[in-house]
Motif scaffolding. Structure first.
Motif, mmCIF file in Angstrom:
data_model
loop_
_atom_site.group_PDB
_atom_site.id
_atom_site.type_symbol
_atom_site.label_atom_id
_atom_site.label_comp_id
_atom_site.label_asym_id
_atom_site.label_seq_id
_atom_site.Cartn_x
_atom_site.Cartn_y
_atom_site.Cartn_z
ATOM 1 N N GLN A 170 76.378 68.096 -18.040
ATOM 2 C CA GLN A 170 77.085 66.640 -17.661
ATOM 3 C C GLN A 170 75.906 65.672 -18.306
ATOM 4 N N GLN A 171 74.758 65.733 -18.003
ATOM 5 C CA GLN A 171 73.794 64.721 -18.788
ATOM 6 C C GLN A 171 74.139 64.446 -20.147
ATOM 7 N N ALA A 172 74.237 65.712 -20.932
ATOM 8 C CA ALA A 172 74.318 65.677 -22.353
ATOM 9 C C ALA A 172 75.388 64.820 -22.637
ATOM 10 N N ALA B 203 74.521 70.749 -14.728
ATOM 11 C CA ALA B 203 73.766 69.213 -14.610
ATOM 12 C C ALA B 203 73.473 69.098 -15.807
ATOM 13 N N ALA B 204 72.564 69.859 -16.698
ATOM 14 C CA ALA B 204 72.191 69.368 -17.966
ATOM 15 C C ALA B 204 73.351 68.703 -18.837
ATOM 16 N N PRO C 166 69.171 64.092 -22.070
ATOM 17 C CA PRO C 166 69.750 62.825 -22.416
ATOM 18 C C PRO C 166 69.348 62.239 -23.603
ATOM 19 N N GLU D 278 66.492 68.763 -17.942
ATOM 20 C CA GLU D 278 66.940 67.222 -17.484
ATOM 21 C C GLU D 278 66.159 66.129 -17.937
ATOM 22 N N GLU D 279 64.738 66.582 -18.180
ATOM 23 C CA GLU D 279 63.853 65.672 -18.676
ATOM 24 C C GLU D 279 64.161 65.281 -20.198
ATOM 25 N N THR E 278 77.242 62.633 -20.928
ATOM 26 C CA THR E 278 77.305 61.187 -20.464
ATOM 27 C C THR E 278 76.287 60.748 -21.506
ATOM 28 N N ALA E 279 75.401 61.083 -22.189
ATOM 29 C CA ALA E 279 74.528 60.487 -23.077
ATOM 30 C C ALA E 279 75.243 60.393 -24.421
#
Lengths: 269, 269, 269
Positions: free
Chosen positions: C86-88, C83-84, C61, C57-58, C90-91
């Motif tokens: 979904q972050q990807a 979760a990772a 994004p 997660e760090e 979004t970014a």
């Protein structure tokens, strides 16, 4: 700093190191990324070492202390695995077990750059990376200044010498020609083979082989250079046998299995 | 305990079991280690089964209950995966789905030894390991006493019989010759092939094939022995076609794909 | 909805797209399942792209925003990786980076079905799945009603068109013939090859290639169809060179490496 001209690793030294490695069949504790676990294990098995991937915090410290060598590769780093890596390094250092760092993509992302900076403060036995990674890591050692990843191999060689000098590690910067340095003496292994860049994990697996050669090595500079030379020769031989990256991979493992102190000239011809 | 002499698995039995397996194309829920996921899936696909790696606690119980068989391999065990494995075993047992345990490196490290002891109390359908693992697991069954991992295959055979007797599992101890026992009757499959030890995951993938053969098996002893024989014959055939561990792996998958009830003699010749 | 008859992707379009792809060597951020990481990386490398598996997660994004394209594959989904992902997404969306979804086994298990439904609400650039997956995902789009996974390819084609219309994605439903649609125009690539179904990750790796082709694509429909055609032609060529799934895999990677705008007819002959 002043630095001598790189000299090619003598075949006689490689033959001696290869014989030592094969007799030892070192147990290598591998903590590597998700993508290359299988090829890393297969390279070690084909070459003549015994890989073990042990990742749980309940097992890592015990195992790292009894292994012949430890490999740390930060390719798909995340918090849980990083904690296991730090445990492994601490246990290996306390037990006198050599450990090798592969700082994959260091410099490109802050999280892994910080992790690699913390790891090199724990004094790795060896570091293996490409030119960009070694330059980034050397830059980090100088205080985190930016690194020009487009610089050529001369700049990487200076960075490798600097990094070796600062950390006490043997530093291998690999590419068309591999350079291996302790900061003063630099060896070169000139067996480049472009197909290797089209097969994932060849660099990561080379780092595992570097770790394997450091196990019980009387001369770590020659040990690391011999690992690079063994992989380079096998790669060059495999390239002649193959039609592309798919067939290269199988031929590379076959060549690692067959390379012997007695057939180095034939393999490298 | 008294024990009969091992007898070689008859080719007619293997042919019958192979035909049953191919017709069933069993769905195997695989919970295995990080290193061997791809080769495990490819061995099952080449042999004629359908692998599915499902790991989330949200999905494991549902899927284990509808699978034809479940494989549990503790190679890179950690807490999250162990919890998923325990869920899978509980769900499989409740649903009557057979499950196979591969106790990788049991005995060498306390965490996985404890985990394997807890797992065998849940009555696996089959257990597949090498001599050291089966002896360690049998020792654990006797109360955790130490096990001499340097003992030969005779000792492993006795340990396998004991383990089968204690747990009710079919126990396969594999090596140059594989022994498969229910504690009373012992079958042998004599198709050893040393290159297999230089390719990571061949043992782990064999455990997955053992699991696949237990799906819907009328005779579990013959089913497990047939899985071992199928892999052994394919390995022996592949060894003749290959030049080292790299080419062996491809040839082994090809052989698993082509082996048929009708060509067993040709393959094993 | 009304829909035109599928037309075969013209070789001239494929040649143009392949030349564009090779010149770009796109950087693909791959978030995929545990089983297929190596073959996915090797397919991208052989074809001419640059894979990077970044999972923390760090890092996700930052990296998704600078990549040429992102792949999301839910094969071994679990909470941390989701979760990772979904972050990807979004970014990537915020940065205008195209992203592709491979909804492995959607419909079969509620957890991944819910996850895929949430993901498609974030408007993937492309979706690649088999008939069952595309029908399940289209059914989810219609309100979560059940989907008959035994339906034929005509039903999957309608589902693909519907899904494309609802999400704005290019939808590829792959099988013996691949159909690629934007909801109005549908292209077909008729280079089926049954051995591919016996090698794990060929579908998952195709999704990664689809993602790679969307990077900087002036026409996304033609880009996705060209990725399918490139893999199909390479598979068909490899099938002729190989003796089973083991040798197929190497030959497939070799063919991906050698296929050129200039030799399409030879490869597809």
């Amino acid at each position: 700093m002043s630095a001598s001209t790189p000299t090619t690793l003598p075949l006689a030294t490689l033959a001696q190191e290869l014989a030592r490695f094969r007799a030892a069949c070192p147990l290598v504790h591998v903590l590597t990324n998700e993508v290359v676990q299988e090829i890393t294990a297969n390279v070690l098995l084909a070459a003549g070492a015994a890989p073990a991937m042990i990742v749980a915090e309940e097992e890592v410290p015990t195992f790292a202390a009894i292994a012949g060598a430890v490999l740390i590769n930060v390719g798909t780093l995340h918090a849980t695995r990083l904690a296991a890596m730090q445990q492994a390094v601490t246990a290996a250092s306390a037990a006198g077990v050599p450990w090798t760092l592969d700082p994959v993509a260091v410099g490109a992302l802050k999280y892994r750059t910080d992790a690699c900076q913390a790891l090199i403060r724990q004094k790795p036995t060896a570091i293996r990376g490409n030119a960009s990674e070694i330059m980034a890591l050397a830059g980090a050692g100088q205080g985190g200044r930016g690194v020009d990843s487009t610089s050529g191999s001369d700049a990487a060689l200076d960075a490798a010498r600097f990094l070796a000098h600062e950390t006490g590690a043997i530093v291998a910067v690999t590419g068309e020609t591999d350079y291996i340095t302790d900061g003063k003496t630099t060896l070169a292994t000139p067996w480049g083979h472009p197909l290797m860049t089209r097969v994932v994990g060849t660099g990561c697996a080379l780092s595992a082989l570097v770790a394997a050669f450091t196990a019980g090595a009387p001369n770590r500079l020659e040990a690391v250079a011999s690992a690079c030379a063994m992989a380079g020769m096998a790669g060059q031989y495999a390239q002649k046998q193959s039609h592309g990256p798919g067939s290269f991979k199988g031929a590379f493992l076959d060549a690692l299995y067959h390379i012997q102190p007695e057939n180095l000239l034939e393999i490298s011809a």
